[in-house]
Design an enzyme around this catalytic site. Structure first.
Site, PDB file in Angstrom:
ATOM      1  N   CYS A   1     -12.916 -36.914  42.728  1.00 22.47           N
ATOM      2  CA  CYS A   1     -13.845 -36.504  43.883  1.00 22.47           C
ATOM      3  C   CYS A   1     -14.327 -37.748  44.943  1.00 22.47           C
ATOM      4  O   CYS A   1     -14.031 -37.464  46.003  1.00 22.47           O
ATOM      5  CB  CYS A   1     -15.342 -35.942  43.500  1.00 22.47           C
ATOM      6  SG  CYS A   1     -14.847 -34.511  42.162  1.00 22.47           S
TER       7      CYS A   1
ATOM      8  N   ARG B   1     -17.442 -53.419  33.353  1.00 17.85           N
ATOM      9  CA  ARG B   1     -18.368 -52.376  33.572  1.00 17.85           C
ATOM     10  C   ARG B   1     -19.981 -53.003  33.162  1.00 17.85           C
ATOM     11  O   ARG B   1     -20.900 -52.329  33.139  1.00 17.85           O
ATOM     12  CB  ARG B   1     -18.174 -51.483  32.271  1.00 17.85           C
ATOM     13  CG  ARG B   1     -16.861 -50.685  32.732  1.00 17.85           C
ATOM     14  CD  ARG B   1     -17.389 -49.733  33.905  1.00 17.85           C
ATOM     15  NE  ARG B   1     -16.224 -48.718  34.378  1.00 17.85           N
ATOM     16  CZ  ARG B   1     -16.439 -47.665  35.035  1.00 17.85           C
ATOM     17  NH1 ARG B   1     -17.357 -47.335  35.587  1.00 17.85           N
ATOM     18  NH2 ARG B   1     -15.476 -46.960  35.040  1.00 17.85           N
TER      19      ARG B   1
END
Ligand code: UGA
Length: 470
Positions: free
Chosen positions: A279, A449
């Site tokens: 997205c 991360r």
């Protein structure tokens, strides 16, 4: 009174959304339709086709209630429905003018053409058609014109088209749908009945003050802006991380302090190799494209800079962090990649940063071993080829898929953490002492991360690098 809900599209949005609607409204029949027979068979089979925490339980509950059906029939459920959700994908255009930039609304148009065909032969009654797909501003108006051109006036007058953008995130889709921060219903002033229908559906489980009824174009726009602002926020965090590494600050501590300002807030301030998923890139580019279409060139470039920065971070991770640290070359060296999904708790690899990092390492002639608890080899290879083309075919021989995270790391010169799965974390997750022992020395670890305890890793003996920390 809503008796029947139908949905066109059984993918990441349609499937989970409708499962939750069915579970919250046991007296409403919910039918999810899709022309993809294989997908429908999977929904009707023993395991759902999407890895989404809580989803199997919700689907199971609806099965025993008997009010959730998945079918390839794109006619009867739509004729019967009082509310029809349209949840088809609107991917970036892959051809012609504005390729990769504009949203491709072909599937949406096809869904509306089919709807027009189906409604032309159905008894006339009030129907609300809900566009949940993420669409360019003005799409509701265009689909309304399409229906009006294809249907008798009386039938067309009985159909209201509303926008109801989807804000659920993968990995938390069920929770987000069960307890949404907001439900936006975009509806023109001429359709108060449609707003009432949408309220009556959602108010069964969503507090009334979380349902915002706004006009249709504003609703379409708020979806793109929400995603663009989230992407921008991550990029700002990643820019901060880059400077932190240079000046000896820690991005985690910086953003913790920054997020304590209630005007900024604590969420979505985690630095990473870059954002991924189906997205953010698509919607930021679609927004940039709409601005360009309206001759707002500077605004368009502003939004595009987020995508460019995000791409740059992924390249920098390999070229400026990994390779210089590893004595200037990774050629012939085994590199272990932990995590292929674009984030934890999903098997989705669309636009995953791992594809970029793996591709760069293969180009540098590394031997890349990868492990992910959910991602299939087939899906990752498809994404790799989609993003970087078949020119990589010969390099794919240097890419090995592992089914065990420890075996993946054994003998490697470097371990790279690309997805924040809990099993990769220092606390309660991986046994890094054991891993260090099994690796080639010096053993490097690159945490993209920020889920490992770097001090602990250094004590264990790793040459450890973490985004946003010196
Ligand atoms: C995103 C939005 O969060 C949803 O609200 C929206 O409905 C959805 O897109 C959509 O348009 O369908 P999603 O892409 O599933 O949801 O996942 P996010 O949780 O937003 O994460 C996107 C990417 O940003 C991931 O790669 C994630 O790891 C990364 N991220 C997220 C960061 O790097 N740092 C953060 O602080 C947060």
């Amino acid at each position: 009174m809503i008796e029947n809900v139908a949905c066109v599209g059984a993918g990441y949005v349609g499937g989970p959304s409708c499962a939750v609607i069915a579970s919250q409204c046991p007296d409403v029949n919910v039918t999810v339709c899709d022309m993809n027979e294989n997908l429908i068979n999977q929904w009707n089979g023993s395991s759902v086709p999407i890895h989404e925490p809580g989803l199997p339980n919700v689907v199971e509950k609806c099965r025993s209630q008997g009010n959730l059906t998945f079918t390839c029939d794109l006619c009867t459920p739509l004729q019967r429905a009082d509310v029809i959700f349209v949840c088809v994908d609107t991917p970036p255009k892959q051809f012609g003018n504005d390729q990769h930039f504009a949203a491709d609304t072909c599937n949406l148009e096809r869904a509306f053409r089919n709807l027009a065909h189906v409604l032309a032969h159905a008894p006339c009654k009030h129907r609300v058609v809900v566009i949940k797909s993420t669409v360019p501003v003005g799409t509701g108006d265009r689909m309304e014109a399409l229906l009006r051109a294809s249907l008798d006036e009386s039938v067309a007058d009985s159909v209201d088209i509303v926008s109801n953008p989807e804000f659920l995130a993968e990995g938390t889709a069920v929770r987000d749908m069960q307890s949404p921060s907001r439900v936006v219903v975009g509806c023109n002033a001429s359709s108060p009945a449609a707003a009432a229908v949408m309220r009556s559906l959602y108010e069964r489980w969503v507090p009334a003050d979380r349902i915002a009824v706004i006009d249709r174009r504003s609703s379409e726009m708020c979806k793109l802006i929400s995603n663009a602002m989230l992407a921008q926020r991550i990029t700002s965090t990643n820019c901060t991380a880059a400077l932190c590494e240079k000046v000896g600050a820690d991005v985690g501590q910086v953003m913790k302090a920054v997020g304590m300002d209630p005007r900024i807030g604590p969420y979505f301030l985690n630095a990473s190799v870059g954002f991924g998923g189906s997205c953010f890139r698509k919607d930021v580019m679609s927004l940039a494209h709409i601005n360009a279409q309206h001759h707002l060139q500077d605004v368009s470039e502003y939004w595009m800079s987020i995508v460019h920065m995000n791409d740059a971070f992924k390249r920098v991770f390999v070229q400026s962090k990994m390779i210089p640290a590893m004595f200037g070359s990774v050629r012939g060296k085994k590199i272990a990649i932990w995590g292929l999904a674009f984030k934890k708790d999903t098997g989705d690899v669309r636009d995953t940063p791992a594809a970029s990092v793996v591709s760069d390492l293969l180009r540098e002639r590394a031997l890349v071993h990868v492990y992910d608890p959910q991602v299939s080899q087939h899906d990752f290879m498809r994404e790799l080829t989609h993003q970087f083309g078949s020119a990589h075919e010969h390099e794919h021989k240097q890419l090995i898929f592992e089914t065990d995270m420890y075996r993946c790391a054994a003998g490697a010169h470097a371990l790279v953490v690309m997805t924040e799965w809990d099993v990769f974390k220092t606390e309660g997750g991986a046994d890094f002492a054991k891993i260090h022992e099994s690796m080639t020395k010096p053993a490097f670890i690159f945490d993209g991360r920020r889920i490992t305890d770097v001090e602990h890793l250094r004590r264990v003996g790793f040459a450890a690098y973490q985004i946003g920390k010196s």
